[in-house]
Design a protein around this motif. Structure first.
Motif, PDB file in Angstrom:
ATOM      1  N   GLU A  61       0.826  -1.206   0.000  1.00  0.00           N
ATOM      2  CA  GLU A  61       0.000   0.000   0.000  1.00  0.00           C
ATOM      3  C   GLU A  61       0.862   1.260   0.000  1.00  0.00           C
ATOM      4  N   GLU A  62       2.045   1.200   0.624  1.00  0.00           N
ATOM      5  CA  GLU A  62       2.948   2.353   0.584  1.00  0.00           C
ATOM      6  C   GLU A  62       3.451   2.587  -0.842  1.00  0.00           C
ATOM      7  N   ILE A  63       3.688   1.503  -1.579  1.00  0.00           N
ATOM      8  CA  ILE A  63       4.118   1.628  -2.981  1.00  0.00           C
ATOM      9  C   ILE A  63       2.992   2.241  -3.815  1.00  0.00           C
ATOM     10  N   ILE A  64       1.748   1.799  -3.555  1.00  0.00           N
ATOM     11  CA  ILE A  64       0.593   2.354  -4.266  1.00  0.00           C
ATOM     12  C   ILE A  64       0.475   3.852  -3.976  1.00  0.00           C
ATOM     13  N   ILE A  92      16.367   7.580  -0.289  1.00  0.00           N
ATOM     14  CA  ILE A  92      16.439   6.217   0.225  1.00  0.00           C
ATOM     15  C   ILE A  92      15.069   5.557   0.276  1.00  0.00           C
ATOM     16  N   PHE A  93      14.004   6.318   0.542  1.00  0.00           N
ATOM     17  CA  PHE A  93      12.677   5.740   0.643  1.00  0.00           C
ATOM     18  C   PHE A  93      12.195   5.227  -0.711  1.00  0.00           C
ATOM     19  N   GLU A  94      12.399   6.029  -1.752  1.00  0.00           N
ATOM     20  CA  GLU A  94      11.983   5.585  -3.082  1.00  0.00           C
ATOM     21  C   GLU A  94      12.762   4.345  -3.499  1.00  0.00           C
ATOM     22  N   ARG A  95      14.025   4.280  -3.164  1.00  0.00           N
ATOM     23  CA  ARG A  95      14.846   3.113  -3.526  1.00  0.00           C
ATOM     24  C   ARG A  95      14.357   1.863  -2.788  1.00  0.00           C
ATOM     25  N   ILE A  96      13.925   2.049  -1.536  1.00  0.00           N
ATOM     26  CA  ILE A  96      13.367   0.918  -0.792  1.00  0.00           C
ATOM     27  C   ILE A  96      12.107   0.400  -1.480  1.00  0.00           C
ATOM     28  N   GLU A 110      11.897   1.458 -14.804  1.00  0.00           N
ATOM     29  CA  GLU A 110      11.952   2.142 -13.516  1.00  0.00           C
ATOM     30  C   GLU A 110      12.145   1.164 -12.368  1.00  0.00           C
ATOM     31  N   ALA A 111      11.618  -0.064 -12.539  1.00  0.00           N
ATOM     32  CA  ALA A 111      11.696  -1.018 -11.444  1.00  0.00           C
ATOM     33  C   ALA A 111      12.666  -2.150 -11.753  1.00  0.00           C
ATOM     34  N   ASP A 112      13.558  -1.927 -12.683  1.00  0.00           N
ATOM     35  CA  ASP A 112      14.523  -2.941 -13.073  1.00  0.00           C
ATOM     36  C   ASP A 112      15.482  -3.213 -11.930  1.00  0.00           C
ATOM     37  N   LEU A 113      15.498  -4.471 -11.448  1.00  0.00           N
ATOM     38  CA  LEU A 113      16.335  -4.814 -10.304  1.00  0.00           C
ATOM     39  C   LEU A 113      17.472  -5.750 -10.699  1.00  0.00           C
ATOM     40  N   PRO A 168       8.255   3.591  -8.365  1.00  0.00           N
ATOM     41  CA  PRO A 168       9.500   4.033  -7.723  1.00  0.00           C
ATOM     42  C   PRO A 168      10.726   3.555  -8.475  1.00  0.00           C
ATOM     43  N   SER A 169      11.779   4.347  -8.417  1.00  0.00           N
ATOM     44  CA  SER A 169      13.025   4.048  -9.129  1.00  0.00           C
ATOM     45  C   SER A 169      14.163   3.814  -8.147  1.00  0.00           C
TER      46      SER A 169
END
Length: 400
Positions: free
Chosen positions: A37-40, A58-62, A96-99, A50-51
């Protein structure tokens, strides 16, 4: 109209009378849902996933790492299907979400992810339960600082003063206080406490308050004071930014001999500026032309619009040094003393202001910085009235 029973009438209206089945989630599932829900929330606020790029906080990276792990777990996708109205868990490729580059355990640990076992998706750190998220007094959300332009000059000034050695950093102590206009380094960013709300008692009995905190990356947060303290204590690299010893307070032995107007006595700052003008003469003698002034306000505010002010030679300036004054000094009287010492070296120049009116700035002097520093020492020990600057010898001499 035929008579219907209540149940029949509700049935005719298409209302299902079957009891709603309550869903009970395990603690792990609750954390998983809460984290998603935080990602939403991030997606709805920023209109993008998020990227994990290095220039994001740091929060967006998490969130980016968390989303990548959720997409790789069939169990997680099944659990979260009812919540995924934005199709964030789809298998489609998304740059954007490539890990692909996040196989390094150290990087994941830095982002708050502990790969302890195969179910690492359920031990995500920095994910709050629903109850925790609903506790409004403990939550704060970073967002874009809409008026960051107001603070940008401040951050640039602090960075410049750190570079010049006018400010230093020290570790944040466990029981250290947080005050209005304090500066810190947290998670690699410069942090500024711009506002403090009303104080109240926290559950542990300590004073707390809601803060407005500005970050050097152009975001802000309304976190609680104790939350900022916790973050500073948890970050081993966090630092408090302080004025260096040579920037004050100083002049402990200096006192004005004139006590006729005690109400004027208040703290201030001696500032030394260097011009960045393209004027041939000023440019040639840049290293020995200095503006010396005393202000009770903030230096950075005074010089913000220097290029449009004839007082600053209609050019940008750089701060060379700043010295804080104690409360036993009358700023404007001290400024007169300093200018009297350097009177013989006053820069004789006329500048047309933006209205074409000639202005002769009075606070610029042809004097080396090392001589100015000598005057500062004389102010400290209370002997400034005993010296005067001799331009021919380029040094201070006794004031006869």
């Amino acid at each position: 109209m035929a008579d219907f029973s209540d149940d029949e009438l509700l049935s005719e209206l298409g209302i299902d009378l079957a009891p709603v089945k309550s869903v009970t989630y395990t603690a792990k599932e609750e954390r998983l849902i809460s984290g998603f829900e935080e990602i939403i929330h991030f997606y709805e606020e920023h209109k993008r996933v998020p990227s994990n790029s290095i220039d994001t906080d740091i929060f967006e990276r998490i969130y980016a790492v968390r989303l990548g792990q959720l997409k790789q777990s069939d169990e997680a996708k099944k659990l979260l299907a009812a919540f995924d109205h934005l199709n964030l868990l789809s298998d489609s490729d998304n740059e954007e979400a490539d890990l692909a580059s996040l196989e390094d355990d150290d990087l994941l640990a830095e982002l708050g992810i502990e790969l302890e076992d195969e179910e690492n998706i359920f031990v995500l750190q920095n994910v709050r339960t629903q109850k925790e998220r609903e506790a409004n007094e403990l939550t704060a959300t970073r967002k874009v600082c809409e008026d960051f332009e107001i603070f940008k000059e401040l951050f640039e000034q602090i960075a410049k003063e750190l570079e010049l050695g006018l400010r230093i950093t020290k570790p944040f102590g466990k029981d250290a206080s947080i005050e209005l206009h304090d500066w810190f380094i947290l998670d690699g960013q410069i942090v500024y406490v711009s506002e403090i709300g009303e104080y109240f008692k926290a559950p542990n009995g300590e004073n707390d308050a809601r803060l407005r905190v500005i970050y050097s990356n152009g975001t802000e947060s309304d976190l609680l004071m104790r939350s900022l303290k916790k973050a500073l204590n948890n970050d081993k690299a966090s630092r408090r930014i302080l004025v260096a010893n040579n920037v004050g307070p100083l002049f402990s032995s200096f006192k004005s001999n004139d006590h006729s107007n005690e109400l004027e006595i208040k703290s201030g700052t001696i500032y030394i500026l260097r011009s960045l003008s393209d004027n041939p003469f000023i440019k040639k003698h840049k290293d020995i032309i200095h503006k010396i002034g005393v202000t009770t306000g903030k230096v950075n505010k005074r010089i913000t619009d220097a290029k449009n002010d004839a007082t600053y030679l209609l050019a940008d300036v750089e701060l060379v040094a700043a010295y804080g004054l104690p409360e036993n000094v009358v700023p404007h009287k001290l400024e007169k003393l300093i200018h009297k010492v350097f009177q013989a070296a006053q820069l004789d120049i006329s500048i047309d202001d933006r209205f074409g009116i000639p202005v002769q700035p009075k606070e610029w002097f042809l004097v080396p910085i090392d001589v100015i520093n000598e005057v500062i020492e004389h102010i400290k020990n209370g002997t400034i009235e005993n010296v005067i600057y001799d331009p021919e010898q380029s040094k201070l001499v006794g004031n006869q």
